[in-house]
Design a protein around this motif. Structure first.
Motif, short mmCIF file in Angstrom:
data_model
loop_
_atom_site.label_atom_id
_atom_site.label_comp_id
_atom_site.label_asym_id
_atom_site.label_seq_id
_atom_site.Cartn_x
_atom_site.Cartn_y
_atom_site.Cartn_z
N PRO A 17 0.84 -1.21 0.00
CA PRO A 17 0.00 0.00 0.00
C PRO A 17 0.87 1.25 0.00
O PRO A 17 2.05 1.20 0.35
CB PRO A 17 -0.78 -0.12 1.31
CG PRO A 17 0.14 -0.88 2.21
CD PRO A 17 0.86 -1.87 1.33
N THR A 18 0.30 2.36 -0.36
CA THR A 18 1.01 3.64 -0.24
C THR A 18 1.19 3.95 1.25
O THR A 18 0.51 3.37 2.11
CB THR A 18 0.22 4.78 -0.89
OG1 THR A 18 -1.01 4.95 -0.18
CG2 THR A 18 -0.06 4.48 -2.36
N GLU A 20 0.34 6.61 2.77
CA GLU A 20 -0.89 7.21 3.29
C GLU A 20 -1.93 6.14 3.59
O GLU A 20 -2.61 6.18 4.62
CB GLU A 20 -1.43 8.22 2.27
CG GLU A 20 -2.53 9.11 2.82
CD GLU A 20 -2.83 10.27 1.91
OE1 GLU A 20 -3.68 10.10 1.02
OE2 GLU A 20 -2.22 11.34 2.08
N GLU A 21 -2.04 5.13 2.69
CA GLU A 21 -3.01 4.06 2.91
C GLU A 21 -2.62 3.21 4.12
O GLU A 21 -3.47 2.81 4.92
CB GLU A 21 -3.12 3.18 1.65
CG GLU A 21 -3.98 1.93 1.80
CD GLU A 21 -5.44 2.23 2.15
OE1 GLU A 21 -6.12 1.31 2.64
OE2 GLU A 21 -5.90 3.37 1.93
N GLU A 60 -0.99 4.27 6.69
CA GLU A 60 -1.29 5.06 7.89
C GLU A 60 -2.78 5.00 8.19
O GLU A 60 -3.19 4.87 9.34
CB GLU A 60 -0.85 6.50 7.68
CG GLU A 60 -1.01 7.37 8.93
CD GLU A 60 -0.53 8.79 8.71
OE1 GLU A 60 0.44 9.20 9.37
OE2 GLU A 60 -1.16 9.50 7.90
N ARG A 61 -3.62 5.09 7.15
CA ARG A 61 -5.08 5.02 7.36
C ARG A 61 -5.47 3.70 8.00
O ARG A 61 -6.25 3.65 8.95
CB ARG A 61 -5.79 5.18 6.02
CG ARG A 61 -7.32 5.31 6.15
CD ARG A 61 -8.03 5.14 4.83
NE ARG A 61 -7.91 3.77 4.34
CZ ARG A 61 -8.62 2.73 4.78
NH1 ARG A 61 -9.52 2.90 5.74
NH2 ARG A 61 -8.44 1.53 4.30
N ARG A 62 -4.87 2.59 7.50
CA ARG A 62 -5.17 1.27 8.06
C ARG A 62 -4.74 1.18 9.52
O ARG A 62 -5.42 0.58 10.35
CB ARG A 62 -4.46 0.18 7.24
CG ARG A 62 -4.97 0.03 5.81
CD ARG A 62 -4.20 -1.06 5.10
NE ARG A 62 -4.51 -1.13 3.68
CZ ARG A 62 -3.91 -1.97 2.83
NH1 ARG A 62 -2.98 -2.80 3.27
NH2 ARG A 62 -4.23 -1.96 1.55
N TYR A 116 -8.82 11.00 7.32
CA TYR A 116 -9.14 9.72 6.66
C TYR A 116 -10.63 9.36 6.75
O TYR A 116 -11.04 8.27 6.35
CB TYR A 116 -8.30 8.60 7.26
CG TYR A 116 -6.82 8.78 7.00
CD1 TYR A 116 -6.32 8.89 5.70
CD2 TYR A 116 -5.90 8.87 8.06
CE1 TYR A 116 -4.98 9.06 5.46
CE2 TYR A 116 -4.55 9.03 7.82
CZ TYR A 116 -4.10 9.12 6.53
OH TYR A 116 -2.74 9.31 6.29
#
Length: 450
Positions: A405-406, A408-409, A411-413, A447
């Protein structure tokens, strides 16, 4: 040419005669009765020349020379002895002596030798200075690189250093954004005034408000004294705001007013205070994307984005890697006060082909680690971290790279997982993540996890 001379001689009458002759010639002379006393004095004061006997009690001249060589002490050394032999002369010169005289040398011969050694030492220092100047030709101030992207960076820096325009510096972490800000400040008209840097990330909204704009005593719990804030601390100079995208949306209006009106209102104060600073902001995020997402004010973005400078990642300028590596080798040689080390050919090739996700900061850390760990003068592949060598870290778990994942993704997870584990309890989620609640709230809003 006058000099400070440390005379190391155990015979009192000889020392008195030599000192008198040297002082008549305008030199300042101190006396030490043996090598151990001389070493102690060399640790306390600076001298241009050490004039030392060889045969002395406690510590003789050869032992003094060895100790000075090991400690990389700077003064030039002239050996003076009544027991002149070719062997001792050769050994003394190998240990760093600049010249060698017999004790019955005429006073004028001793003075001539001292003058010649002083001129030779001054020439060596000038050569070292010129080598440093040549090294700086490979960059701009403390910035290093000859690649096309860096030359364009220098062109912009040279232009903005001459004015007080607000500058926005963007680039990945480790590319040298603060160094760019310092270079702009130091090469401009504000160089004699303060340079103040603040990282806008990781602080609660109240603390960041206080750090930026100041506060009055009693404005919040723990505010026991007035605090000016960084805008006023940088008065007349440059204020560098790192990670400016992390300023909470609720605080950005106040920040915009400070930028536009050049005045700040400290927490707990009723009247604004005028400020005069040059602003340089930096971010590793896409501010235009943050504006589109509603996380950064468009009007503030325009106020900061007067001159936009984008720093290239290190992987985009591999031709600069050898210059940077050699620069760091010279720096750590000076800092550790040891002989310079060199990189094996295969090490330099590996440095050139590695992707450097941490950019120049990672390269610097890699060179420092290798410099500290390498037992020999040549740094080999074994002295590099496993990641740079292309090997998996011995304690790293296996990772499936087929669907990475990126950032940012990821971190969101992570934040979503913390909220699930805490059952929606935000205090507990913040504790699990090791951050304050204000930062957690900003991420929840970012997010859409609320």
């Amino acid at each position: 040419m006058q000099a400070r001379i440390l005379l190391v001689e155990d015979e009192v009458n000889m020392a008195r005669t030599l000192a008198k002759n040297l002082e008549r010639a305008g030199h300042a002379v101190e006396h030490a009765p043996h090598g151990e006393a001389a070493l102690a004095r060399l640790g306390e004061a600076s001298f241009d020349v050490v004039l030392t006997d060889l045969k002395m009690p406690v510590m003789d001249g050869m032992a003094l020379l060895r100790a000075m060589h090991e400690r990389r002490l700077a003064p030039a050394v002239v050996v003076l002895t009544g027991y002149g032999t070719i062997e001792s002369a050769v050994e003394a010169m190998k240990l760093g002596a600049a010249d060698y005289l017999i004790k019955d040398a005429r006073p004028q011969e001793i003075l001539f030798t001292i003058e010649r050694v002083l001129k030779l030492d001054a020439l060596k220092r000038e050569n070292a200075r010129l080598r440093g100047e040549i090294g700086r030709l490979h960059g701009f101030g403390e910035l290093i690189g000859e690649s096309t992207p860096m030359k364009e960076t220098y062109r912009v820096l040279n232009t903005v250093a001459g004015n007080k325009s607000t500058v926005l510096v963007s680039g990945e972490s480790g590319t040298g954004k603060e160094l760019v800000a310092r270079t702009i400040h130091e090469r401009g008209a504000l160089a004699a005034h303060p340079f103040v840097a603040i990282n806008c990330a990781g602080l609660s909204e109240t603390l960041l408000d206080s750090q930026l704009f100041g506060h009055r005593r009693g404005a919040f719990t723990g505010a026991v004294h007035d605090h000016d804030g960084v805008f006023r601390a940088a008065e007349g100079g440059t204020l560098f705001l790192d990670e400016v995208a992390e300023i909470p949306l609720s605080l950005q209006a106040k920040f915009l007013r400070a930028v536009e009106q050049r005045e700040v209102t400290p927490l707990g104060a009723s009247l604004p205070v005028p400020v005069d600073v040059r602003l340089i902001a930096a971010t590793n995020r896409d501010l235009e994307g943050e504006v589109r997402a509603g996380r950064f004010r468009q009007d503030l973005y325009y106020r900061l984005n007067v001159v936009h400078l984008t720093l290239p990642p290190l992987r985009a300028r591999p031709e600069d890697i050898p210059l940077l590596a050699e620069h760091f080798l010279r720096r750590f040689s000076r800092e550790y006060q040891v002989a310079a080390k060199r990189l094996a050919a295969e090490v330099m090739e590996r440095l050139r082909t590695y992707a450097w996700p941490g950019n120049v900061r990672e390269l610097q850390n890699t060179i420092e680690r290798a410099f500290a760990l390498a037992a020999a003068e040549t740094i080999t592949l074994d002295d590099l971290p496993a990641a740079v060598r292309g090997l998996p870290s011995p304690d790293a778990p296996a990772v499936d790279l087929s669907d990475v994942p990126t950032l940012e993704e990821a971190e969101r997870r992570l934040f979503a997982a913390a909220l699930r584990k805490s059952g929606g309890n935000k205090n507990e989620a913040a504790r699990l993540l090791g951050i304050d609640r204000q930062r957690l709230y900003r991420k929840i809003e970012k997010y859409g996890l609320g």
